[in-house]
Design a protein around this motif. Structure first.
Motif, short mmCIF file in Angstrom:
data_model
loop_
_atom_site.label_atom_id
_atom_site.label_comp_id
_atom_site.label_asym_id
_atom_site.label_seq_id
_atom_site.Cartn_x
_atom_site.Cartn_y
_atom_site.Cartn_z
N CYS A 40 27.44 -11.96 3.60
CA CYS A 40 28.51 -11.14 3.26
C CYS A 40 29.35 -11.88 1.99
N ASN A 41 30.28 -11.14 1.33
CA ASN A 41 31.32 -11.58 0.35
C ASN A 41 32.68 -11.85 0.94
N CYS A 42 33.37 -12.74 0.37
CA CYS A 42 34.79 -12.94 0.93
C CYS A 42 35.46 -13.01 -0.26
N SER A 43 36.82 -12.41 -0.45
CA SER A 43 37.70 -12.62 -1.43
C SER A 43 39.06 -12.59 -0.84
N TRP A 44 40.16 -12.98 -1.50
CA TRP A 44 41.51 -13.16 -1.50
C TRP A 44 42.45 -12.24 -2.21
N ASP A 45 41.92 -11.33 -2.85
CA ASP A 45 42.49 -10.69 -4.01
C ASP A 45 43.49 -9.49 -3.18
N ASN A 46 44.48 -10.00 -2.71
CA ASN A 46 45.49 -9.12 -1.97
C ASN A 46 46.75 -9.88 -1.97
N PRO A 47 47.87 -9.11 -1.91
CA PRO A 47 49.21 -9.86 -1.93
C PRO A 47 49.48 -10.97 -0.99
N LEU A 48 49.02 -10.83 0.08
CA LEU A 48 49.07 -12.01 1.17
C LEU A 48 48.01 -13.11 1.16
N GLY A 49 46.98 -13.04 0.23
CA GLY A 49 46.02 -13.94 0.13
C GLY A 49 45.14 -14.00 1.50
N ILE A 50 44.92 -12.78 2.01
CA ILE A 50 44.22 -13.04 3.49
C ILE A 50 42.68 -12.97 3.24
N GLU A 51 41.90 -13.61 3.64
CA GLU A 51 40.50 -13.52 3.63
C GLU A 51 39.94 -12.22 3.96
N HIS A 52 39.19 -11.43 3.06
CA HIS A 52 38.69 -9.96 3.18
C HIS A 52 37.17 -10.25 3.16
N TYR A 53 36.76 -9.90 4.11
CA TYR A 53 35.08 -9.74 4.01
C TYR A 53 34.60 -8.56 3.96
N PHE A 54 33.59 -8.41 3.09
CA PHE A 54 32.89 -7.01 2.73
C PHE A 54 31.42 -7.42 2.37
N ASN A 55 30.87 -6.17 2.19
CA ASN A 55 29.26 -5.99 2.00
C ASN A 55 28.53 -6.79 2.65
N ALA A 56 28.60 -6.75 4.07
CA ALA A 56 27.83 -7.62 4.85
C ALA A 56 26.32 -6.87 5.05
N MET A 57 25.41 -7.80 5.02
CA MET A 57 23.99 -7.30 5.57
C MET A 57 23.48 -8.56 6.58
N GLY A 58 22.60 -7.74 7.39
CA GLY A 58 22.03 -8.78 8.55
C GLY A 58 20.46 -8.37 8.65
N SER A 59 20.02 -9.29 9.16
CA SER A 59 18.42 -9.26 9.45
C SER A 59 17.92 -10.21 10.11
N ALA A 60 16.75 -10.11 10.81
CA ALA A 60 16.17 -11.20 11.53
C ALA A 60 15.20 -11.84 10.70
N ASP A 61 15.16 -11.66 9.49
CA ASP A 61 14.32 -12.53 8.49
C ASP A 61 15.06 -13.38 7.82
N TYR A 62 14.85 -14.56 8.12
CA TYR A 62 15.58 -15.89 7.35
C TYR A 62 15.64 -15.78 5.88
N LEU A 63 14.31 -15.58 5.39
CA LEU A 63 13.83 -15.84 3.97
C LEU A 63 14.53 -14.71 3.20
N GLU A 64 14.37 -13.57 4.04
CA GLU A 64 15.27 -12.30 3.32
C GLU A 64 16.68 -12.53 3.13
N MET A 65 17.29 -12.95 3.85
CA MET A 65 18.76 -13.22 3.88
C MET A 65 19.11 -14.36 3.11
N MET A 66 18.21 -15.47 2.93
CA MET A 66 18.53 -16.47 1.83
C MET A 66 18.36 -16.10 0.49
N THR A 67 17.32 -15.10 0.24
CA THR A 67 16.94 -14.54 -0.84
C THR A 67 18.33 -13.55 -1.31
N GLU A 68 18.99 -12.78 -0.47
CA GLU A 68 20.04 -12.11 -0.53
C GLU A 68 21.35 -13.04 -1.05
N PHE A 69 21.30 -14.22 -0.07
CA PHE A 69 22.48 -15.14 -0.42
C PHE A 69 22.48 -15.67 -1.96
#
Length: 202
Positions: A40-69
């Motif tokens: 997933c992605n993480c950003s802090w682009d908000n007035p309070l600087g709070i962590e915001h996680y988005f665009n999460a993807m999951g899989s049982a395939d390690y190589l697929e997720m490492m390629t995405e990363f």
């Protein structure tokens, strides 16, 4: 030593690379047999600087997720490089000798200050990211217990929140570049017009 694990939902973050305006995270939850790997992605682009996680993807395939990363990290690198090629002003960073150091007695509001390069990410330690106009915040006032300093970046016009300790000092007049003087005049004019409009609307 801090052994606290970083978690996103039930996933333990095993890899994290922060490039540009986003951090790319790779998480693992072995208990989820159908989807143990997550990116997933993480950003802090908000007035309070709070962590915001988005665009999460999951899989049982390690190589697929490492390629995405790695693909997302590469995309962030390319975005930062593209952004840098568009900068039209000298990028040589400002240092301590270019500013007047500040103390707790000094009021910073409406002054152009230099953000300490050590408070910026390595890829952003350039002049266009350092020069900002202080527009408010408790930390901008003398002898204040507050830390928040609100600013407008002279090059981009972006509004941001910093802490008083993030500021290296007030830029010395002789080191203020012409582009910054022009942008400062423009920003001050826009703020003046906005203030006048608000007064009329009242």
């Amino acid at each position: 030593m801090d052994d606290e694990k970083r978690m996103v939902d039930t996933y333990e973050i095993k890899h994290a690379i922060h490039i540009g305006d986003k951090e790319i995270l790779f998480g693992v939850d072995e208990r989820k047999s159908d989807c143990p790997y997550m990116v997933c992605n993480c950003s802090w682009d908000n007035p309070l600087g709070i962590e915001h996680y988005f665009n999460a993807m999951g899989s049982a395939d390690y190589l697929e997720m490492m390629t995405e990363f790695t693909s997302r990290v590469t995309a962030q690198l390319e975005a930062v490089i593209a952004e840098r090629t568009k900068i039209t002003v000298p990028m040589q960073p400002f240092k301590l000798e270019h500013c007047i150091p500040i103390d707790s007695m000094q009021n910073l509001e409406n002054k152009v200050v230099i953000i300490n390069p050590e408070r910026l990410r390595p890829e952003y330690r350039t002049a266009d990211k350092q020069l900002v106009l202080v527009t408010g915040g408790f930390g901008a006032h003398a002898n204040s217990r507050g830390r928040a300093v609100y600013t407008t970046n002279l090059y981009s016009g972006k509004e941001s929140r910093w802490n008083r300790e993030d500021i290296l000092g007030v830029v010395r007049p002789e080191y203020m570049p012409d582009w910054a003087k022009e942008r400062l005049a423009q920003i001050q004019s826009e703020r003046h017009l906005k203030q006048k409009k608000q007064e009329i609307e009242r």
